[in-house]
Design a protein around this motif. Structure first.
Motif, mmCIF file in Angstrom:
data_model
loop_
_atom_site.group_PDB
_atom_site.id
_atom_site.type_symbol
_atom_site.label_atom_id
_atom_site.label_comp_id
_atom_site.label_asym_id
_atom_site.label_seq_id
_atom_site.Cartn_x
_atom_site.Cartn_y
_atom_site.Cartn_z
ATOM 1 N N ARG A 1 -4.653 -0.754 -7.793
ATOM 2 C CA ARG A 1 -5.968 -0.139 -7.552
ATOM 3 C C ARG A 1 -5.737 1.152 -6.795
ATOM 4 N NH1 ARG A 1 -10.252 -3.054 -9.405
ATOM 5 N NH2 ARG A 1 -11.737 -2.429 -7.813
ATOM 6 N N ILE A 2 -6.512 2.144 -7.148
ATOM 7 C CA ILE A 2 -6.291 3.454 -6.548
ATOM 8 C C ILE A 2 -7.508 3.889 -5.749
ATOM 9 C CG2 ILE A 2 -5.779 5.878 -7.054
ATOM 10 C CD1 ILE A 2 -3.896 4.966 -9.092
ATOM 11 N N GLY A 3 -7.252 4.302 -4.532
ATOM 12 C CA GLY A 3 -8.327 4.769 -3.669
ATOM 13 C C GLY A 3 -7.996 6.126 -3.084
ATOM 14 N N ARG A 4 -8.748 6.517 -2.074
ATOM 15 C CA ARG A 4 -8.512 7.811 -1.438
ATOM 16 C C ARG A 4 -8.083 7.612 0.008
ATOM 17 N NH1 ARG A 4 -13.113 8.466 -3.777
ATOM 18 N NH2 ARG A 4 -14.391 8.585 -1.888
ATOM 19 N N LEU A 5 -7.300 8.556 0.477
ATOM 20 C CA LEU A 5 -6.858 8.561 1.855
ATOM 21 C C LEU A 5 -7.287 9.907 2.433
ATOM 22 C CD1 LEU A 5 -5.027 7.273 4.060
ATOM 23 C CD2 LEU A 5 -3.140 8.520 3.044
ATOM 24 N N ILE A 6 -8.211 9.867 3.381
ATOM 25 C CA ILE A 6 -8.733 11.111 3.941
ATOM 26 C C ILE A 6 -8.191 11.253 5.358
ATOM 27 C CG2 ILE A 6 -10.830 12.379 4.559
ATOM 28 C CD1 ILE A 6 -12.201 10.485 2.383
ATOM 29 N N GLU A 7 -7.414 12.283 5.595
ATOM 30 C CA GLU A 7 -6.838 12.519 6.919
ATOM 31 C C GLU A 7 -7.582 13.671 7.568
ATOM 32 O OE1 GLU A 7 -2.279 11.187 6.772
ATOM 33 O OE2 GLU A 7 -2.702 12.914 5.512
ATOM 34 N N MET A 8 -8.148 13.409 8.730
ATOM 35 C CA MET A 8 -8.927 14.435 9.405
ATOM 36 C C MET A 8 -8.396 14.665 10.810
ATOM 37 S SD MET A 8 -12.873 13.911 8.335
ATOM 38 C CE MET A 8 -13.128 12.435 9.312
ATOM 39 N N GLU A 9 -8.472 15.901 11.208
ATOM 40 C CA GLU A 9 -8.191 16.266 12.589
ATOM 41 C C GLU A 9 -9.547 16.597 13.204
ATOM 42 O OE1 GLU A 9 -4.934 16.244 13.770
ATOM 43 O OE2 GLU A 9 -5.948 16.488 15.721
ATOM 44 N N VAL A 10 -9.987 15.777 14.155
ATOM 45 C CA VAL A 10 -11.318 15.994 14.739
ATOM 46 C C VAL A 10 -11.210 16.132 16.250
ATOM 47 C CG1 VAL A 10 -12.505 14.732 12.888
ATOM 48 C CG2 VAL A 10 -11.801 13.521 14.948
ATOM 49 N N HIS B 1 -9.550 5.225 4.927
ATOM 50 C CA HIS B 1 -9.058 4.610 3.691
ATOM 51 C C HIS B 1 -10.272 4.210 2.865
ATOM 52 C CE1 HIS B 1 -5.029 3.682 5.635
ATOM 53 N NE2 HIS B 1 -5.787 3.975 6.661
ATOM 54 N N VAL B 2 -10.382 4.768 1.683
ATOM 55 C CA VAL B 2 -11.515 4.444 0.819
ATOM 56 C C VAL B 2 -10.967 3.726 -0.412
ATOM 57 C CG1 VAL B 2 -13.426 5.370 -0.522
ATOM 58 C CG2 VAL B 2 -12.741 6.499 1.594
ATOM 59 N N SER B 3 -11.474 2.526 -0.666
ATOM 60 C CA SER B 3 -10.998 1.804 -1.845
ATOM 61 C C SER B 3 -12.177 1.214 -2.601
ATOM 62 C CB SER B 3 -10.023 0.701 -1.433
ATOM 63 O OG SER B 3 -10.617 -0.095 -0.439
ATOM 64 N N ARG C 1 0.856 -1.184 0.000
ATOM 65 C CA ARG C 1 0.000 0.000 0.000
ATOM 66 C C ARG C 1 0.887 1.228 0.000
ATOM 67 N NH1 ARG C 1 -3.163 -1.848 4.625
ATOM 68 N NH2 ARG C 1 -4.790 -3.172 3.804
ATOM 69 N N ILE C 2 0.592 2.155 -0.879
ATOM 70 C CA ILE C 2 1.345 3.399 -0.900
ATOM 71 C C ILE C 2 0.406 4.544 -0.553
ATOM 72 C CG2 ILE C 2 2.676 4.968 -2.353
ATOM 73 C CD1 ILE C 2 3.595 2.358 -3.812
ATOM 74 N N HIS C 3 0.755 5.241 0.513
ATOM 75 C CA HIS C 3 -0.049 6.357 0.981
ATOM 76 C C HIS C 3 0.590 7.634 0.461
ATOM 77 C CE1 HIS C 3 -1.796 3.824 4.348
ATOM 78 N NE2 HIS C 3 -0.774 3.093 3.948
ATOM 79 N N VAL C 4 -0.140 8.383 -0.329
ATOM 80 C CA VAL C 4 0.384 9.641 -0.873
ATOM 81 C C VAL C 4 -0.438 10.779 -0.287
ATOM 82 C CG1 VAL C 4 0.816 10.965 -2.964
ATOM 83 C CG2 VAL C 4 1.024 8.486 -3.019
ATOM 84 N N SER C 5 0.225 11.718 0.363
ATOM 85 C CA SER C 5 -0.513 12.850 0.929
ATOM 86 C C SER C 5 0.209 14.149 0.601
ATOM 87 C CB SER C 5 -0.655 12.686 2.440
ATOM 88 O OG SER C 5 0.602 12.458 3.018
ATOM 89 N N LEU C 6 -0.546 15.223 0.543
ATOM 90 C CA LEU C 6 0.043 16.534 0.265
ATOM 91 C C LEU C 6 0.961 16.943 1.411
ATOM 92 C CD1 LEU C 6 -3.022 18.446 -1.165
ATOM 93 C CD2 LEU C 6 -0.896 17.999 -2.363
ATOM 94 N N ILE D 1 -2.708 3.904 -2.935
ATOM 95 C CA ILE D 1 -2.442 3.045 -4.090
ATOM 96 C C ILE D 1 -2.161 1.636 -3.585
ATOM 97 C CG2 ILE D 1 -0.945 2.691 -6.092
ATOM 98 C CD1 ILE D 1 -0.340 5.801 -5.766
ATOM 99 N N GLU D 2 -3.000 0.692 -3.958
ATOM 100 C CA GLU D 2 -2.825 -0.695 -3.520
ATOM 101 C C GLU D 2 -2.309 -1.501 -4.691
ATOM 102 O OE1 GLU D 2 -5.925 -1.557 -0.034
ATOM 103 O OE2 GLU D 2 -6.911 -1.190 -1.942
ATOM 104 N N MET D 3 -1.150 -2.126 -4.503
ATOM 105 C CA MET D 3 -0.555 -2.885 -5.595
ATOM 106 C C MET D 3 -0.295 -4.314 -5.171
ATOM 107 S SD MET D 3 2.130 -0.391 -7.489
ATOM 108 C CE MET D 3 3.344 -0.422 -6.183
ATOM 109 N N GLU D 4 -0.465 -5.206 -6.120
ATOM 110 C CA GLU D 4 -0.080 -6.605 -5.936
ATOM 111 C C GLU D 4 1.169 -6.787 -6.783
ATOM 112 O OE1 GLU D 4 -1.950 -8.721 -3.886
ATOM 113 O OE2 GLU D 4 -0.214 -10.042 -4.174
ATOM 114 N N VAL D 5 2.301 -7.012 -6.119
ATOM 115 C CA VAL D 5 3.560 -7.121 -6.871
ATOM 116 C C VAL D 5 4.230 -8.450 -6.561
ATOM 117 C CG1 VAL D 5 3.930 -4.615 -6.891
ATOM 118 C CG2 VAL D 5 4.901 -5.984 -5.058
#
Lengths: 78, 78
Positions: free
Chosen positions: B37-46, B6-8, A4-9, A42-46
């Protein structure tokens, strides 16, 4: 091997998508939300033989824009 | 409190973005990649008082499209 690759700003980079989601959550009546930032997962099977160096190279060359984004590589136990 | 969502895409749902990335990685000469496969990663400060139920409700109402997407809520220790 699952990776799993986590990409964040990076901190400080403006995130209009996150601001829109924050605003929408406020509009739905959720309170106490201070910040929302949205990145990619990004979820990859490698192949098991894939090296860490190759994964880093994939991130640097294609998966993340390292000028504005950070990435984190997570290997998931099978 | 920091929360990561994590949303996939659900298995079986076509992921054109993932296919494009897979193709691009192949084109860059990386081998052994079986699936992307590409998903979203939502980071929240709550607020610390935010309940699990509220987080689930945020996902169901806004953050994920539960028809085609799965989500996973992860609380990050401060």
């Amino acid at each position: 091997m699952k990776v799993r690759i986590h990409v964040s700003l990076k901190p400080g980079v403006l995130d209009p998508q996150g601001r829109a989601v924050h605003h929408a959550l406020d509009g739905l009546g959720f309170t106490g939300i201070e910040d929302v930032r949205i990145g990619r997962l990004i979820e990859m099977e490698v192949a098991d033989s894939t090296t860490d160096e190759a994964l880093v190279e994939m991130c640097e060359k294609l998966l993340a824009n390292t000028v504005i984004e950070n990435y984190r590589i997570e290997k998931v136990a099978a």
